[in-house]
Design a protein around this motif. Structure first.
Motif, short mmCIF file in Angstrom:
data_model
loop_
_atom_site.label_atom_id
_atom_site.label_comp_id
_atom_site.label_asym_id
_atom_site.label_seq_id
_atom_site.Cartn_x
_atom_site.Cartn_y
_atom_site.Cartn_z
N HIS B 437 12.83 -86.31 59.69
CA HIS B 437 13.50 -85.36 58.81
C HIS B 437 13.76 -86.01 57.47
O HIS B 437 14.09 -87.18 57.40
CB HIS B 437 14.84 -84.94 59.41
N LYS B 438 13.63 -85.23 56.43
CA LYS B 438 13.96 -85.74 55.12
C LYS B 438 14.44 -84.55 54.30
O LYS B 438 13.70 -83.58 54.13
CB LYS B 438 12.71 -86.35 54.48
N GLY B 439 15.68 -84.61 53.87
CA GLY B 439 16.26 -83.45 53.19
C GLY B 439 16.25 -82.28 54.16
O GLY B 439 16.47 -82.44 55.32
N GLY B 440 15.93 -81.11 53.66
CA GLY B 440 15.87 -79.96 54.55
C GLY B 440 14.48 -79.78 55.14
O GLY B 440 14.14 -78.69 55.57
N ASN B 441 13.72 -80.83 55.13
CA ASN B 441 12.34 -80.70 55.56
C ASN B 441 12.01 -81.61 56.72
O ASN B 441 12.72 -82.55 57.01
CB ASN B 441 11.40 -81.06 54.41
N GLY B 515 5.19 -72.56 53.93
CA GLY B 515 6.17 -73.00 52.94
C GLY B 515 6.19 -74.50 52.78
O GLY B 515 7.16 -75.07 52.30
N GLY B 516 5.14 -75.17 53.21
CA GLY B 516 5.10 -76.62 53.10
C GLY B 516 4.02 -77.06 52.13
O GLY B 516 3.42 -76.24 51.44
N PRO B 535 9.14 -76.85 56.02
CA PRO B 535 10.55 -76.46 56.15
C PRO B 535 10.92 -76.47 57.64
O PRO B 535 10.07 -76.30 58.49
CB PRO B 535 10.57 -75.04 55.60
N LEU B 536 12.19 -76.70 57.90
CA LEU B 536 12.63 -76.76 59.30
C LEU B 536 12.50 -75.43 60.00
O LEU B 536 12.25 -75.34 61.17
CB LEU B 536 14.10 -77.20 59.36
N THR B 537 12.73 -74.39 59.24
CA THR B 537 12.65 -73.09 59.86
C THR B 537 12.10 -72.08 58.87
O THR B 537 12.15 -72.27 57.67
CB THR B 537 14.04 -72.62 60.33
#
Lengths: 120, 691
Positions: B437-441, B515-516, B535-537
């Motif tokens: 994980h890094k930031g919200g990603n 979105g990546g 993105p995580l979600t």
């Protein structure tokens, strides 16, 4: 109505056994392996234990041995679920203290017929 | 009452596919000749469960096929058979075959029995090979089972002499149960022998001292009677004597002991089973997700708190006329709590959709193993961060791009062993899959220590394809960007593994759709790293609300670098067209939002306007907006599903006051500002109508 502990690492078998037993009006406690089963047996005094043999962490044979060492389970019927191809497992299970066995594959009716015999 | 067992099918398939994954990764990890016992056991257990389940739930072909695998694994487990490359390979192929068979059973399509037959023969060949001459116990047992002496009819019944050993009760067997069962077969009379009963003071209540003579008046087969005593045959002396005129065929106990149970025969009629579709089966293609109890508990906990908050607020509404400051205070507290509960609840629900990325990584050990064999390469696969969690939908969609990238690394990245040795590298190449994980990603890295990209060759190829002119000066970034152009492949020879020139553009498109984005870094001779940011979600976004004219837009927080007030002296015009804004040493193009979306804005002059500097796809841009509103999490609603795709907009959401706001697609906006659509702003105008 009896209180029954069903131990099986396979979710589908556990579901089926549990569903059949509940359908017949019994109380069912489920456990996913021997360790879990032993814990559940200590926490709930059940009238019958049905356990699979091949399981991770603690197999059914070891579970039966452990249960027979508990004062509460000295005479409690314990049935093991075993396959036809493993007759030596029946022998091992008997030596560990199993009451009897149910041979896989079985259907819910066969299961109920067998446990009704044991529960009387 | 009959129970419909098809309701358990879904669980069965789910756990079977999981079992297959366990088998596969276990088999790949087995060291030939020195197999780890725990691993073999785990593989065996998985096969055993699939066999048991498939037999129980009526998939007899699957059960039959798995039987051979199970037997082989059982022999490996008890040490009577060595783990050889041949057997591991056959088992791996069997796993594939089994996966197909299970898939076909689930989808109710015909099973490819030919392949199963061929593999079954191979398994049998291994089983009958020299390594162990002892027949498998099952076969021994079956031969025993198939010899029940058929008894002639015409008997009066049976006399049973039953003498339990002292400790029979200790296995939970109750003689009364057996008598009751016997009585069901016919008229039973019981005579008890208490001669062995000790004096009360010597009596151990846990032991059995009694013996019985049972007389059953019923014309039943001996097998039936014996079956009742089946569980205790080793714990008693028992004799069965036929009650007929003269002969007393005494059965000695040893014979009884040798008999085992006869289970219902398994049907082997394949065609019948597959042809008849199981009508009762419910649809199994509804995607399901396994959730750990912890997550569900957290959710329940959260709902509990929500209920408490609700009752807390509920207590306030008793008399609105007397609404004083004190109550106002309490109401505010309650609302703050409600806000927190809602946020936590939302996070917990989102967490339910999260799965560890190991689900996507799991297929790679097998793929690397197979491709290495095919290409004669030596590659070690290392993975880290398998427990990093990712939204299920993102996971499903990232699978194929990952496969493509790993294949590329195996095929083109890692060199042949001899080339590696010649280049002073270890013979075995390494491919790393890292997730974190890094930031919200979530970041996924695919790293190899292979040959790396040859920049000159990429350029030459691009010139050849007419993508660039031969004298064009390109930064590294631009060169690697060429890799993602449609129809671009640098491989000299196309192999059937990768390098067909389709793919990298699709890879990038897929990742962008999520979105990546994807980055490449490479060094000749040292290796290549692909970095995917996701993105995580896909369902929720942290957004900054900005106002342009009467419209509210949402800018994803992750793409905002900073926001500032425009000072005239930093604005530069290039060729009268593009406006650039100087931020420290950077020149950033200004995107006039009202122009792009064709709406009226309050702030059309740059002087004093607000500039939101965003970054997307490695490029920066400044969005000219009227005002910055609040920041909030928004639930993303797809525009494509409800309307159609619109450039510069990635979706829409509904704000607290019920109005619809569009979510900006930063990459798209930057692109749009560079190459404005020629036919005006029709598409965006249409969106405004919708909004």
């Amino acid at each position: 109505m009896a209180s029954i502990l069903a131990v099986d690492d396979s979710a589908s078998m556990r579901q089926m056994v549990s569903f059949a037993l509940k359908n017949a009006g019994h109380n069912v406690v489920e456990a996913v392996d021997g360790v879990d089963g032993l814990k559940a047996a200590k926490a709930n005094k059940v009238n019958l234990v049905i356990t699979d043999v091949n399981m991770p962490n603690m197999d059914g044979i070891a579970l039966i041995k452990e249960l027979r060492n508990l004062p509460d389970y000295k005479f409690t019927p314990i049935l093991m679920l075993t396959t036809e191809s493993a007759p030596h497992k029946k022998q091992e299970g008997k030596e560990a203290g199993a009451t009897g066995w149910i041979v896989k594959p079985f259907d819910p009716d066969q299961l109920l017929a067998t446990i009704n015999k044991v529960l009387g | 009452m009959a129970i419909d067992i098809t309701q358990f099918h879904e669980t069965f398939f789910e756990e079977s596919f999981e079992g297959l994954d366990i088998m596969e990764s276990g088999l790949l990890n087995l060291d030939i000749g020195a197999a780890d016992n725990d691993t073999v056991n785990a593989i065996f257990r998985a096969a055993h469960s699939i066999k048991g389940g498939s037999a129980t739930f009526g998939f007899s072909e699957v059960a039959e096929f798995t039987h051979g695998m199970e037997t082989l694994l059982d022999e490996m487990r008890d040490g009577s058979r060595d783990v050889t490359q041949e057997s591991v390979d056959t088992l791996l192929q069997s796993v594939d075959c089994l996966r197909e068979m299970l898939g076909a059973s689930r989808d109710k399509t015909p099973i490819d029995l030919e392949r199963a037959e061929a593999l079954k023969k191979e398994l049998e060949k291994i089983l009958s090979s020299d390594n162990n001459s002892i027949k498998s116990p099952s076969e021994n047992d079956e031969s025993k089972n198939t010899a029940p002496a058929s008894e002639s009819s015409g008997r009066d019944g049976w006399e049973i002499k039953f003498k339990p050993y002292h400790d029979m009760l200790r296995t939970g067997n109750d003689p009364v149960r057996m008598f009751r069962e016997l009585a069901e077969l016919g008229d039973l009379s019981v005579e008890i022998d208490i001669s062995q009963l000790p004096a009360l003071e010597d009596l151990d209540p846990e032991e059995s001292y009694l013996s019985w003579k049972l007389t059953l008046k019923a014309d039943v087969e001996k097998e039936k009677v014996k079956e009742i005593f089946e569980w205790v045959e080793d714990e008693c002396d028992i004799e069965f004597n036929e009650l007929s005129a003269a002969t007393d065929k005494a059965d000695n106990p040893a014979n009884v002991m040798a008999t085992a149970t006869t289970a219902p025969p398994q049907t082997t009629d394949n065609s019948k089973k597959t042809a008849a579709p199981k009508k009762a089966a419910t649809s199994t293609d509804s995607a399901s997700i396994r959730v750990s109890i912890d997550k569900v508990d957290a959710l329940i906990n959260m709902v509990g708190e929500l209920v408490i908050t609700q009752s807390m607020i509920g207590q306030l509404d008793c008399d609105l006329d007397e609404f004083d400051n004190n109550r106002m205070e309490k109401l505010r507290d309650g609302l703050t709590l409600l806000e927190r509960n809602t946020r936590e609840l939302q996070e917990s629900v989102m967490r339910i959709r999260m799965l560890p990325i190991s689900f996507a990584f799991n297929r790679f050990p097998r793929m690397v193993h197979d491709l290495c064999q095919k290409l004669n390469k030596k590659i070690e696969l290392k993975t880290t961060g398998e427990q990093t969690e990712l939204d299920k939908t993102v996971m499903e969609k990232i699978g194929d791009p990952l496969v493509h990238l790993v294949r590329n690394s195996i095929d083109h990245g890692i060199e042949m062993p001899e080339e590696r040795v010649a280049a002073d590298k270890p013979e075995t190449g390494i491919i790393e899959l890292n997730a974190f994980h890094k930031g919200g990603n979530i970041i996924i890295e695919i790293k190899d220590d292979g040959a790396g990209f040859n920049k000159e060759r990429i350029k030459a190829k691009a010139v050849e394809r007419g993508l660039i002119s031969s004298d064009e000066q390109l930064s590294d970034e631009k060169i690697y960007d060429l890799l993602f152009q449609p129809g671009f492949s640098t491989a000299e020879q196309l192999s059937d593994i990768s390098g067909r020139g389709v793919g990298m553009d699709v890879v990038r498109r897929n990742i962008r759709e999520l979105g990546g984005n994807i980055d490449v870094s490479s060094e000749m001779g040292k290796g290549t790293t692909f970095t995917i940011r996701l993105p995580l979600t896909l369902a929720i976004l942290d957004g900054q609300l900005v106002c342009v004219g009467s419209e509210i837009y949402i800018t994803p927080l992750v793409s905002i670098v900073e926001s500032l007030q425009i000072k005239k002296e930093f604005v530069n015009n290039i060729a009268g067209q593009t406006e650039l804004y100087k931020v420290r040493d950077d020149y950033i193009p200004i995107v006039r939002m009202h122009n792009i979306f064709g709406i009226d804005a309050e702030q059309k002059n740059l002087e004093g306007g607000l500039l939101v500097i965003v970054e997307g796809d490695g490029k920066k841009a400044g969005l000219l907006v009227d005002d910055l509103l609040g920041q909030q999490q928004v639930v993303i609603k797809s525009l494509e599903t409800n309307y159609k795709r619109v450039d510069g907009v990635s979706g829409a959401t509904i704000l607290g006051d019920g109005t619809v706001a569009l979510i900006l697609d930063v990459d798209g906006l930057i692109e749009l500002s560079r190459n404005p659509p020629t036919s005006g702003n029709t598409s965006t105008n249409q969106v405004r109508e919708v909004a």
